[in-house]
Scaffold this motif. Structure first.
Motif, PDB file in Angstrom:
ATOM      1  N   THR A   1     -16.800  11.334  -5.063  1.00 52.67           N
ATOM      2  CA  THR A   1     -15.633  11.954  -4.418  1.00 52.67           C
ATOM      3  C   THR A   1     -14.633  12.515  -5.415  1.00 52.67           C
ATOM      4  OG1 THR A   1     -14.538   9.789  -4.277  1.00 52.67           O
ATOM      5  CG2 THR A   1     -15.840  10.495  -2.381  1.00 52.67           C
ATOM      6  N   ARG A   2     -14.472  11.855  -6.559  1.00 54.73           N
ATOM      7  CA  ARG A   2     -13.431  12.269  -7.508  1.00 54.73           C
ATOM      8  C   ARG A   2     -13.927  13.264  -8.542  1.00 54.73           C
ATOM      9  NH1 ARG A   2     -11.485   6.665  -9.749  1.00 54.73           N
ATOM     10  NH2 ARG A   2     -10.506   8.056 -11.286  1.00 54.73           N
ATOM     11  N   VAL A   3     -15.259  13.372  -8.726  1.00 51.59           N
ATOM     12  CA  VAL A   3     -15.793  14.246  -9.780  1.00 51.59           C
ATOM     13  C   VAL A   3     -16.811  15.236  -9.221  1.00 51.59           C
ATOM     14  CG1 VAL A   3     -17.018  14.337 -11.979  1.00 51.59           C
ATOM     15  CG2 VAL A   3     -15.391  12.497 -11.547  1.00 51.59           C
ATOM     16  N   LEU A   4     -17.909  14.738  -8.710  1.00 50.35           N
ATOM     17  CA  LEU A   4     -19.009  15.633  -8.351  1.00 50.35           C
ATOM     18  C   LEU A   4     -18.652  16.547  -7.186  1.00 50.35           C
ATOM     19  CD1 LEU A   4     -21.906  13.102  -8.854  1.00 50.35           C
ATOM     20  CD2 LEU A   4     -21.479  15.149 -10.217  1.00 50.35           C
ATOM     21  N   ASP A   5     -17.891  16.057  -6.240  1.00 51.44           N
ATOM     22  CA  ASP A   5     -17.503  16.909  -5.122  1.00 51.44           C
ATOM     23  C   ASP A   5     -16.566  18.034  -5.544  1.00 51.44           C
ATOM     24  OD1 ASP A   5     -19.056  15.436  -3.406  1.00 51.44           O
ATOM     25  OD2 ASP A   5     -17.393  14.366  -2.453  1.00 51.44           O
ATOM     26  N   LYS A   6     -16.004  17.935  -6.748  1.00 51.36           N
ATOM     27  CA  LYS A   6     -15.127  18.996  -7.250  1.00 51.36           C
ATOM     28  C   LYS A   6     -15.917  20.168  -7.817  1.00 51.36           C
ATOM     29  CE  LYS A   6     -11.859  16.125  -6.275  1.00 51.36           C
ATOM     30  NZ  LYS A   6     -11.206  16.214  -4.950  1.00 51.36           N
ATOM     31  N   GLY A   7     -17.221  19.943  -8.141  1.00 51.87           N
ATOM     32  CA  GLY A   7     -18.056  21.070  -8.536  1.00 51.87           C
ATOM     33  C   GLY A   7     -18.647  21.034  -9.922  1.00 51.87           C
TER      34      GLY A   7
END
Length: 327
Positions: A290-296
């Motif tokens: 949620t905090r890293v990978l979902d940002k792209g």
């Protein structure tokens, strides 16, 4: 080259005799290799960074250590995260990483940055200069190193560096990957867009969306397809099968840096832990998603500053993170 999952070792303070230090490093890298990590990284410093430990804690010279790791491993990529450009002249750095590539059978990565640790420069006698100076030097260095890694013999007469038909042999390939590391939205990211195969972003997690927008902008400015620049994030992991033990590791680590999580405000806590991912495997996986990978970002480089040297912890981190980045 792809680095979806990397392992960085910023801390070699194992409370063990010096004779046992490097065998412990080798054990971690072999464990990372077995656990499916794509790359392992040594820091390139002479003193320990203050955000990790005391300045006189053990730190090994990066390329000597990487050469030894090349003979102790078989498939994992190896590099420095990142080489301080100011510590070696550009042709020597090209020679170092090419030699590592030959010794490892084509597994070297050139990680490089402008350099930031002023005390090391002062006490070792390296010129530090201004931030502008260091980025000018990095720009010139990359104009020399890049063609040398590709089999060319550059002549360059710049403000900081001068080379004349510089030869770099032997080489095992012409596509040795270049990784830039840092957080500078204008200078670092612009150089990554021009020269790098991979960008490793170092920043507080809350800033990541803005950083990724800046990467997009720097690529667009030179007409580079953003998808050709792989981007990863450097994360501090505190992981244990028991989440309470992981949280104690984090508390103890921060106490050593002068931060008591039991007394700081919620705002201060959020700030000091914004690059940290802590808990049991399920908790860590959820936080990274949620905090890293979902940002792209494309991948994650983790370090385990508190317990990476303990047998089984690197494997646990790999088992937790690899499914997130590799499907």
């Amino acid at each position: 080259m792809s680095i979806r999952l990397g392992y960085q070792m910023p801390n070699l303070s194992y409370s063990a005799p010096v004779a046992d230090l490097f065998p412990t490093v080798i054990a971690q890298v072999r464990e990372a290799e077995s656990a499916g990590f794509d790359a392992a990284f040594i820091i390139d410093h002479f003193y320990q960074a203050s955000n990790v430990g005391e300045i006189d804690e053990p730190v090994v010279e990066a390329y000597t250590a990487l050469g030894a790791l090349a003979t102790a491993t078989e498939k994992i990529q190896l590099g420095a995260l990142v080489s301080g450009n100011t510590y070696r002249n550009p042709p020597m750095l090209a020679k170092c990483v090419s030699t590592l590539d030959v010794a490892s059978g084509g597994r070297a990565v050139l990680g490089i940055g402008a350099g930031w640790y002023e005390l090391e420069h002062q006490q070792y006698g390296y010129e530090f200069g201004t931030l502008t100076d260091r980025f000018e030097r990095l720009d010139e260095a990359l104009q020399i190193i890049t063609p040398m890694l590709r089999g060319e013999r550059p002549t360059f007469d710049g403000k900081w560096y001068h080379v004349e038909t510089a030869i770099n042999e032997p080489r095992i390939r012409d596509d040795l990957p270049i990784m830039l590391g840092g957080s500078g939205e204008k200078k670092t990211f612009a150089l990554a867009a021009r020269f790098a195969d991979h960008l490793n972003i170092h920043c507080r997690g809350g800033l990541l969306p803005r950083k990724l927008d800046a990467v997009d902008a720097r690529c667009a400015e030179i007409g580079r397809d953003r998808s050709t620049l792989e981007v990863s994030y450097l994360a501090y992991l505190f992981i244990d099968e028991n989440g309470d033990r992981a949280r104690k590791l984090q508390r103890d680590f921060l106490l050593g840096r002068g931060v008591d999580l039991s007394t700081v405000s919620d705002t201060e806590r959020a700030t000091v832990t914004d690059r940290m991912f802590c808990g049991d495997p399920d908790e860590v996986a959820e936080q990274l998603q949620t905090r890293v990978l979902d940002k792209g970002v494309d991948g994650i480089v983790v370090n385990l500053v508190a317990n990476g040297h303990e047998p089984g912890v690197v494997e646990l981190a790999g088992r937790t993170v690899r499914p997130l980045v590799c499907g």
